[in-house]
Design a protein around this motif. Structure first.
Motif, PDB file in Angstrom:
ATOM      1  N   UNK A  83      27.364  44.388  -2.250  1.00  0.00           N
ATOM      2  CA  UNK A  83      28.410  43.777  -3.057  1.00  0.00           C
ATOM      3  C   UNK A  83      28.058  42.309  -3.332  1.00  0.00           C
ATOM      4  N   UNK A  84      28.621  41.786  -4.385  1.00  0.00           N
ATOM      5  CA  UNK A  84      28.374  40.391  -4.733  1.00  0.00           C
ATOM      6  C   UNK A  84      28.835  39.487  -3.593  1.00  0.00           C
ATOM      7  N   UNK A  85      27.979  38.565  -3.152  1.00  0.00           N
ATOM      8  CA  UNK A  85      28.285  37.646  -2.071  1.00  0.00           C
ATOM      9  C   UNK A  85      27.931  38.165  -0.696  1.00  0.00           C
ATOM     10  N   UNK A  86      27.488  39.417  -0.597  1.00  0.00           N
ATOM     11  CA  UNK A  86      27.140  39.984   0.703  1.00  0.00           C
ATOM     12  C   UNK A  86      25.851  39.357   1.216  1.00  0.00           C
ATOM     13  N   UNK A 172      22.464  35.421   0.002  1.00  0.00           N
ATOM     14  CA  UNK A 172      23.493  36.395  -0.383  1.00  0.00           C
ATOM     15  C   UNK A 172      23.171  37.030  -1.729  1.00  0.00           C
ATOM     16  N   UNK A 173      23.756  38.191  -1.951  1.00  0.00           N
ATOM     17  CA  UNK A 173      23.514  38.921  -3.190  1.00  0.00           C
ATOM     18  C   UNK A 173      24.288  38.283  -4.343  1.00  0.00           C
ATOM     19  N   UNK A 174      23.628  37.971  -5.446  1.00  0.00           N
ATOM     20  CA  UNK A 174      24.325  37.383  -6.588  1.00  0.00           C
ATOM     21  C   UNK A 174      25.116  38.395  -7.410  1.00  0.00           C
ATOM     22  N   UNK A 175      24.823  39.691  -7.239  1.00  0.00           N
ATOM     23  CA  UNK A 175      25.497  40.739  -8.011  1.00  0.00           C
ATOM     24  C   UNK A 175      25.749  41.926  -7.099  1.00  0.00           C
TER      25      UNK A 175
END
Length: 398
Positions: A83-86, A172-175
């Protein structure tokens, strides 16, 4: 002696007569035995252009790092949904944490110096009103206070920078999407430089994908945005998929004097069985005709292995071809070129010139000529002809 000579002569005559009879019988095969025949019909034809391409996600994000360090924690692996922000991974933050603490202490030190400068300025103003100090001394105190304020702002900015760098140690994941590639492992040291290294690749959404294909400049003029596309992949050879031309890139690519253009095809992948990197064999329908006269392409490629008395000479065939083209082609613009077919008439072959339109590589549209529905044309010779020679099908352009 004379009796022997007569017997020998009769034997030679019988052999010659038998050979002549066998030769005539072997060359008296019907056209159906010598040639492959097919009737002319009407139908639909669609011309396509083809190319190979590669399946890619619509959005493929390469996640890198802005700080250097050693990977201490790894939270994701291949094919994991994120998920985004993970958090994806963490780097060793010991040095950056110490630097952040040092910057915070420097802020406190500069803030104390500013408090002293402000108190000194206030005291100088009181003494100046009583004319105990000069104006120059007052202005010097004001300058010291302003310099301390600037130093405090600078120290806070440095502290904020160090805090941000410390925050960057957790990548963190951007998308939101799925991890399609991971190039780091625990304990590996990554170094940030002018070119950010790629650590993880995330495909945002595999239910919608695209194909990047290269079409030759000879075909690009027939392709338009919005055209329907059919393609196959090696993973599912018996299944056909559909897409749509999304964009024709104007930037050409030249390799060995061959110019190609990138055509991007958009497609839906609801089952998510099409994977990134698959090779797609793309076919785009660029022209279509309904209920037209069709001639098999094999008939256009056929050329008899030997000319019979009933066939015209090449000069007469050329003259007839030009005459037919002039009489049948007046007032009509040909889409492509002309071709030659051999029609069966009264047990003999007759060469006919026809004007040709679009083709689907099996059948070709007939625009003009003496052909009509039901005519029998030759599409090839059988495996062995009557004289024992192998079949001869000449290839020629049309």
């Amino acid at each position: 002696m004379k009796h022997s000579r007569r017997l020998f002569a009769l034997l030679l005559f019988a052999l010659a007569a038998g050979g002549m009879y066998w030769y005539r019988q072997s060359n008296s095969q019907s056209l159906e035995q010598r040639y492959k025949l097919q009737a002319i019909e009407r139908g639909d034809v669609t011309q396509t252009v083809s190319a190979n391409g590669t399946l890619n996600p619509i959005v493929l994000v390469s996640v890198g790092t802005q700080v250097s360090g050693t990977v201490t924690k790894l939270y994701v692996d291949f094919n994991d949904k994120v998920e985004k922000g993970q958090a994806l991974l963490e780097l060793d933050d010991s040095l950056l944490a110490a630097q952040a603490r040092q910057s915070a202490a420097n802020v406190q030190n500069v803030a104390a110096a500013l408090d002293l400068a402000r108190a000194s300025e206030a005291r100088m103003k009181a003494l100046f009103e009583q004319e105990y100090v000069s104006r120059q001394e007052l202005e010097q105190a004001i300058q010291t206070r302003r310099s301390s304020e600037a130093q405090l702002a600078q120290a806070k900015a440095a502290a904020d920078k160090d805090q941000v760098n410390l925050h960057y140690t957790t990548i963190r994941s951007p998308v939101s999407g799925i991890v399609v590639d991971r190039v780091v492992d625990l304990g590996q040291t990554v170094a940030a430089s002018l070119q950010t290294p790629t650590l993880i690749k995330i495909a945002q959404d595999l239910s919608e994908m695209r194909i990047d294909s290269s079409f030759a400049e000879a075909d690009i003029g027939k392709i338009r945005e919005g055209q329907k596309v059919r393609f196959t992949v090696d993973a599912f050879p018996n299944r056909s998929f559909q897409g749509e031309v999304q964009q024709i890139r104007l930037n050409p690519t030249t390799q060995q004097n061959v110019v190609t253009y990138n055509v991007r095809v958009s497609l839906s992948n609801p089952e998510q069985i099409l994977l990134p990197g698959m090779t797609a064999y793309v076919n785009i329908g660029v022209a279509s005709r309904q209920d037209v006269l069709l001639v098999p392409n094999a008939a256009l490629r056929f050329k008899p292995s030997e000319s019979s008395d009933s066939e015209r000479t090449p000069a007469k065939q050329k003259k007839a071809s030009e005459s037919s083209g002039e009489s049948k082609g007046k007032g009509r613009k040909r889409d492509t070129a002309s071709g030659m077919v051999y029609r069966v008439e009264n047990g003999e072959l007759k060469a006919l010139s026809v004007s040709l339109g679009i083709t689907d590589n099996r059948n070709t549209e007939v625009l003009g000529g003496d052909l009509k529905v039901g005519d029998i044309v030759v599409t090839g010779e059988n495996v062995a002809s009557s004289n024992g020679k192998p079949s001869s099908v000449g290839m020629r352009l049309f």
